[in-house]
Design a protein around this motif. Sequence first.
Motif, PDB file in Angstrom:
ATOM      1  N   LEU A 343       0.837  -1.201   0.000  1.00  0.00           N
ATOM      2  CA  LEU A 343       0.000   0.000   0.000  1.00  0.00           C
ATOM      3  C   LEU A 343       0.869   1.248   0.000  1.00  0.00           C
ATOM      4  CD1 LEU A 343      -2.729   1.387   0.129  1.00  0.00           C
ATOM      5  CD2 LEU A 343      -2.734   1.024   2.615  1.00  0.00           C
ATOM      6  N   LEU A 344       1.920   1.236   0.816  1.00  0.00           N
ATOM      7  CA  LEU A 344       2.850   2.377   0.835  1.00  0.00           C
ATOM      8  C   LEU A 344       3.464   2.596  -0.543  1.00  0.00           C
ATOM      9  CD1 LEU A 344       5.032   2.227   4.077  1.00  0.00           C
ATOM     10  CD2 LEU A 344       3.563   4.100   3.319  1.00  0.00           C
ATOM     11  N   ALA A 345       3.902   1.511  -1.153  1.00  0.00           N
ATOM     12  CA  ALA A 345       4.554   1.646  -2.453  1.00  0.00           C
ATOM     13  C   ALA A 345       3.593   2.230  -3.484  1.00  0.00           C
ATOM     14  CB  ALA A 345       5.070   0.278  -2.910  1.00  0.00           C
ATOM     15  N   ILE A 346       2.350   1.773  -3.471  1.00  0.00           N
ATOM     16  CA  ILE A 346       1.357   2.284  -4.420  1.00  0.00           C
ATOM     17  C   ILE A 346       1.094   3.768  -4.156  1.00  0.00           C
ATOM     18  CG2 ILE A 346      -1.060   2.125  -5.118  1.00  0.00           C
ATOM     19  CD1 ILE A 346      -0.878  -0.898  -4.510  1.00  0.00           C
ATOM     20  N   LEU A 347       0.898   4.123  -2.899  1.00  0.00           N
ATOM     21  CA  LEU A 347       0.612   5.523  -2.562  1.00  0.00           C
ATOM     22  C   LEU A 347       1.771   6.427  -2.972  1.00  0.00           C
ATOM     23  CD1 LEU A 347      -1.078   5.110   0.938  1.00  0.00           C
ATOM     24  CD2 LEU A 347      -2.188   5.682  -1.229  1.00  0.00           C
ATOM     25  N   HIS A 348       3.000   5.991  -2.732  1.00  0.00           N
ATOM     26  CA  HIS A 348       4.148   6.803  -3.120  1.00  0.00           C
ATOM     27  C   HIS A 348       4.215   6.970  -4.641  1.00  0.00           C
ATOM     28  CE1 HIS A 348       6.383   5.885   0.909  1.00  0.00           C
ATOM     29  NE2 HIS A 348       5.435   6.807   1.034  1.00  0.00           N
TER      30      HIS A 348
END
Length: 932
Positions: A343-348
């Motif tokens: 999720l972090l990777a997608i948001l970034h």
Amino acid sequence: MFHKSAFLGILLASTAPAWAGDKPLYAAAPGWVKPAPPIDMAKLADDAPVFLVIDHQQRLADGQVWHYLETATRIASAQILAQAGTVQMPWNPDHGDLIVHSAQILRGGETIDLLAGGKELSVLRREQKLEQLQLDGMLTATMPVEGLRVGDVLRLRYSTTRKDPTLGGEVQGSLPLFAQPMQVRFGRARLVWPEATKVNWRAYPDWAKFGPVATAGGDRELEIALPIAKPPEIPRDAPTRFQPITFLDATTYADWGAVAKTMAPLYATKGLIAPDSALAKEVAAIASASTDPRARTAAALQLVQDKVRYLFNGMAQGNYVPQTPAETWSLRYGDCKAKTLILLAILHELGIEAEAVLVHSRMGDLVPKRLPMPAAFDHVIVRAQIGGESLWLDGTSGGDRIDDLGNTPPFRHALPLRAEGAALITLPLRPRARPDVDAELDIDQTASIHLPAPFTLKVTMRGQVVQMVRGAAAALGKAETEKMIARMVGEYVNTGTYTQRKLSFDDATGTMVVTASGVAYPDWERESERYKAGLDNAVGAIGFEPDRSRPAWRDLPVTTGEAMHARIRTSYRLPAGGVGFTFEGDEKLPEKLAGRLVTRRTSLAGNVVTVEDRTIVTGEEVAPADIGAARRELAQAKTRLLRVAAPVTYPQRWQDVTAARKSGGLKKIQAVYDQAIVADPSESDGYFNRAWYHNRVFDNAAAIRDLDKAITLSPTVLAYLRRASAHRAMGQIDKAIADADAATELDPGSGEAIRTAIALRGEKGEHDKALEMVQLHIDAGGKDKPGYLAIKADLLAQSGQVDEALAVLDAAVVAHPGNATLLNNRCWLKGTQKVALDTALRDCTRAIELMDSPAPALDSRAMVYFRLGRADEALSDLNAALDTEPELTASLFMRGVIRKARGEAGADSDIVAARMMDPQVDTRFGKWGIKP
């Protein structure tokens, strides 16, 4: 780490001098271990505790934790023998070793070495938490203890080790501090660390004193004798941080910032989503769908929640190290670490500011009290920042959509993972934007408030419960799924006959929808000459009874529970156009009750009354200074629960039934029962329920037809007795007796069936047979004897033996003084038989004083007044009886008789009503010479 069932995950901790892999080592205990005292079997008394030794020792050194455990168990009984007959030693080979030091049986002066001759333990991999979607990687070394007997002592000594490279040389550990009243001859918790190493420790039982720390041979050590003192009693409604905590933490971490620095690199996202990969295409689709950062965040969260199933993986370095987003997307499963990282990777990639934060899923309230260490947490989520607002995103949850982004999970405190370090932050308490449970119930009582009512129900649920139910529905068979749906429907329609119950899922909204229809049985109670039904779905459900009577408790706040939002909308369609119906109680509610936010909307338009109750729990606590006021306010609100009241002039059931039969209003109700039978004609309940409805509308012939079918499909005592009652009402006494006998044969212990069989024989005139039957039960004695004595007296009176009947009741009253039922029976017997009328009044009056519901005794006293020619007093008692029990047939009939004799209005109506409810009422009263 970071799965929702781990709390003391470091309890049996870290590293060994050699890595043994998935087989236990066999070696002597290390030199730093202090041995427990020996056990003198000759001095071991039978009253010695079962646990002779429980010794936990732990050493933290060089980035390693070694946990040593020694136990000695006295096999005091066969039950303990069965429990202790197999040795079990769990450990995680991916993090350290199991080292077995000794396993012995002590018997008299003999010591039996269970490992002699090179015997080794068997190793099992048992994923005991697989049903909780957890793979913890634990192995268990097992060994059946051959020859173990009652009277032996089983003594085990072993260690587990742990070294976690992800901690960068830091260590953490925990020791249990069990408390009284647990008994042990020798108990100890011992913590050891090198003098040159800075180790922080904290024992959380604040009711006991610990220390001092000693120094010897280059080590520092803390030794605690166990059990510690009994924990103080704390109210269960006090927050977690006030509850007794019985363990000790130790760590080399200096502060929360050091923990954040250690863990932050695990959630660095640069380069984790490869260009043109399958996951990159998902990100591109989100980006092209909207430029709004909030919409993009919602879409990313939905992708992770809906398309990556939850599965905790504790293997390899799975406690702390998340799998890569590419692995997670390929496997389509992951734990909280994996879901957070993807999720972090997608948001970034989408340009959303976000970071990982550590939380505790169940005991977040305790985190600030604990030492800074990764083990203070068991879960990790994402904190996104949009427009200055923090959004707390949990990839392991489910059903969250854009409207839910502002919700706050119930974790209380969080630690942001930043390379520069960070301090704990407190999560805000916010009302959940959408209801977790949103119910709409429509009840159609246009035919009558006295009759069952067609209903429709729709319940929409959100959150993790959706995935839980989806999984259960997939695993369970049709029958079990139906039961699950029935339980959910029963929360809103607790008594009903169903024609349809359905469970469906809406992936677009992340919701589960339960729908149902059928007939419900609303509870209209008569009070102050008006029928009233409850409408409250908020105040009555709030429990708030905090006990702060002890001085030590007076400063404790009260927890209101985890965040929750429920909305229940109930509509009643009323008869007679709703004319004369009114609200009673609170149409508006205070903004807050006992720490809950509550709102209510009401309307009474035409014949439809609607109430929408909304209850929101944010997790807010009630401060000690506010407890008294909150309790008083809630108690007052509970005295004003919302109800709908019918007009004083609202008709009785027999009047409603007559009118509804003419207007066709009954057809709509029966149609629902018909649908239930058509849906499953082989199920007896449909016929049984429709028979009850026919009885409710005074159609005994139809009731008998349905009971015939129900009994053919599934004979029950209740069905036979219902049919006996219907046959009796139609004057078919022989058939009624046959049914009562069948019920008795089916269940010889059914008192109701026995009493019915006896009474029916009395009505038929078979007094000798009935008296013989009742005498058997009188002779048997027991708590039912007074009831059988009353039946005997009635039978004697029916056969003309009035004096003998009174003698039976006189003796029964002497034997059971204060028995209101016996007093009432004696009064009724005297009144119907026109004997001892002067004492009859005393009996009835005393019964009225003793009864909680005095209508039967008022009816009996009215009979006595009637015999005495005191018609005004008789009418007064009959009116009082009918005010509380409007369908008391005897009172209706007698009131009709008296009114008719006096030429008063309403006489014919009373007699018609009595005959409708009991077609044999004229015959029954005619035996006493009473006729209209």
